[in-house]
Design an enzyme around this catalytic site. Structure first.
Site, mmCIF file in Angstrom:
data_model
loop_
_atom_site.group_PDB
_atom_site.id
_atom_site.type_symbol
_atom_site.label_atom_id
_atom_site.label_comp_id
_atom_site.label_asym_id
_atom_site.label_seq_id
_atom_site.Cartn_x
_atom_site.Cartn_y
_atom_site.Cartn_z
ATOM 1 N N LYS A 200 100.631 15.445 86.644
ATOM 2 C CA LYS A 200 100.356 16.705 85.952
ATOM 3 C C LYS A 200 99.223 17.420 86.673
ATOM 4 C CE LYS A 200 98.859 18.722 81.637
ATOM 5 N NZ LYS A 200 98.695 18.550 80.198
ATOM 6 N N LYS A 254 104.823 18.014 86.273
ATOM 7 C CA LYS A 254 104.483 19.230 85.535
ATOM 8 C C LYS A 254 103.392 19.996 86.258
ATOM 9 C CE LYS A 254 102.299 20.462 81.255
ATOM 10 N NZ LYS A 254 101.482 19.968 80.184
HETATM 11 C C1 PBG Z 1 97.844 19.508 77.095
HETATM 12 C C2 PBG Z 1 99.151 20.059 77.461
HETATM 13 C C3 PBG Z 1 99.316 21.246 78.146
HETATM 14 C C4 PBG Z 1 100.685 21.460 78.248
HETATM 15 C C5 PBG Z 1 101.339 20.388 77.633
HETATM 16 N N1 PBG Z 1 100.370 19.507 77.162
HETATM 17 C C6 PBG Z 1 98.316 22.240 78.623
HETATM 18 C C7 PBG Z 1 97.140 21.789 79.360
HETATM 19 O O1 PBG Z 1 97.135 20.734 79.985
HETATM 20 O O2 PBG Z 1 96.149 22.519 79.291
HETATM 21 C C8 PBG Z 1 101.268 22.663 78.902
HETATM 22 C C9 PBG Z 1 102.668 22.984 78.634
HETATM 23 C C10 PBG Z 1 103.050 24.378 78.942
HETATM 24 O O3 PBG Z 1 102.298 25.157 79.577
HETATM 25 O O4 PBG Z 1 104.165 24.743 78.552
HETATM 26 N N2 PBG Z 1 97.698 18.191 76.855
#
Ligand code: PBG
Length: 330
Positions: A200, A254
């Site tokens: 991520k 992601k």
């Molecule tokens: C946070 C989380 C995020 C997303 C999913 N879980 C945002 C972040 O890490 O700030 C993002 C998903 C999206 O943008 O659709 N744990």
């Protein structure tokens, strides 16, 4: 290659629709989709999200209605995220451990009403903290690893006890997959899966999501001390290797489209089920393109989802899931 032009004309197999279908190397079906949904308080509530046009937060009854819709469309799994009321957010995100929080209410309601739909739950503290970070923050503002991981274990158990089918840690703390797996095993929750957000990235594509869970305005600083640097690919393979060794059943990359190379490399290297999250900013880009007449929604949605399958994904989390399923069901 044995033959060359004109004996070989690659356009021959593209000349008709039936032939294109016959030669398609990749398929896309509603069964490839996971539909992320945002849960809010109340009853009969639908709150549109301005930066994510076409997506709303729903109160638990609305989430159940979406669950029935997903089932009718052949979508196998939903992903849940809460918009925690401001008064319940705190430094340590304790609401994440409340067995009656919004997430647990939604999980229970879904498993009760549509038991054949999978429920994937996000493990991270950001929808519950007053500072918008995914974990516990020390005096210097650093997100501490081990203390956070211990809380995440409790959060995961809380969700599993409510009936979650797939625990999906999105926090990027080191070591949490192994700790969560051990805790689930100790509870006898042998068949609760873990889908790790293994690779991520600290991305600019999460803005609308942070609006949706109400953390954008709260967030102090960025998430670069725990989420990955977009410059790195070898490191993503190390993250995936560790999470698999710790007991992740499946892994996620992601954001999605800007990281297709990572998806491809992870699939090649590990031969495990890989999922992608086509995140909120990617959804917003498609919708913005449609809004100015630059692109056709249906074409963009199906093409981007097919790209994930071609890169090696088993499935995709996408806010366009219901729309895509409708298109695919004809
Ligand atoms: C946070 C989380 C995020 C997303 C999913 N879980 C945002 C972040 O890490 O700030 C993002 C998903 C999206 O943008 O659709 N744990």
């Amino acid at each position: 290659m044995s033959a060359a032009y004109p004996a070989l004309r690659l356009r021959r197999t593209r000349a008709s629709e039936w032939s294109r279908r016959l030669h398609a190397e990749t398929t896309l079906a509603p069964a490839d989709l996971i539909w992320p949904l945002f849960v809010s308080e109340g009853q009969g509530v639908e709150e549109p999200i301005a930066s994510l046009s076409g997506v709303s937060r729903w109160s638990v009854d609305g989430i159940v209605a979406r669950g029935r819709e997903a089932q009718a469309l052949g979508i196998p799994c939903l992903a849940l995220f809460p918009n925690t009321p401001p008064g319940l957010r705190s430094e340590d995100g304790a609401e994440a451990l409340n067995p009656d929080n919004l997430m647990c209410q939604a999980i229970r309601a879904l498993k009760d009403a549509v038991p054949d739909i999978g429920v994937l739950t996000d493990v991270a503290l950001d929808p519950y903290t007053s500072h918008g970070h995914d974990g516990l923050v020390d005096a210097a503002g650093y997100v501490i690893n081990d203390g956070t991981a211990a809380r995440l274990v409790e959060q995961a158990l809380n969700q599993a006890r409510a009936g979650a089918d797939i625990i999906a840690p999105s926090d990027m703390m080191d070591g949490r997959i192994g700790m969560i797996r051990a805790a689930l095993e100790a509870e006898g929750a042998h068949n609760v899966q873990i889908m790790s957000y293994a690779a991520k990235y600290a991305s600019g594509f999460y803005g609308p999501f942070r609006d949706a869970v109400g953390s954008r305005g709260l967030l102090k600083g960025d998430k670069k001390t725990y989420q990955m640097d977009p410059a790195n690919a070898e490191e993503a393979l190390r993250e995936v290797a560790l999470d698999l060794a710790e007991g992740a059943d499946t892994v996620m990359v992601k954001p999605g489209l800007p990281y297709l190379d990572i998806i491809c490399r992870v699939k090649d290297r590990f031969q495990v089920p890989v999922f992608a999250y086509q995140v909120s900013g990617e959804y917003a880009m498609i919708e913005a393109s449609v809004a100015v007449g630059a692109g056709d929604r249906d074409a963009l949605v199906l093409e981007t989802l097919m790209a994930f399958k071609r890169a090696g994904c088993s499935g995709v989390l996408t806010y366009h899931a219901a729309h895509a399923a409708r298109l695919l069901n004809g």
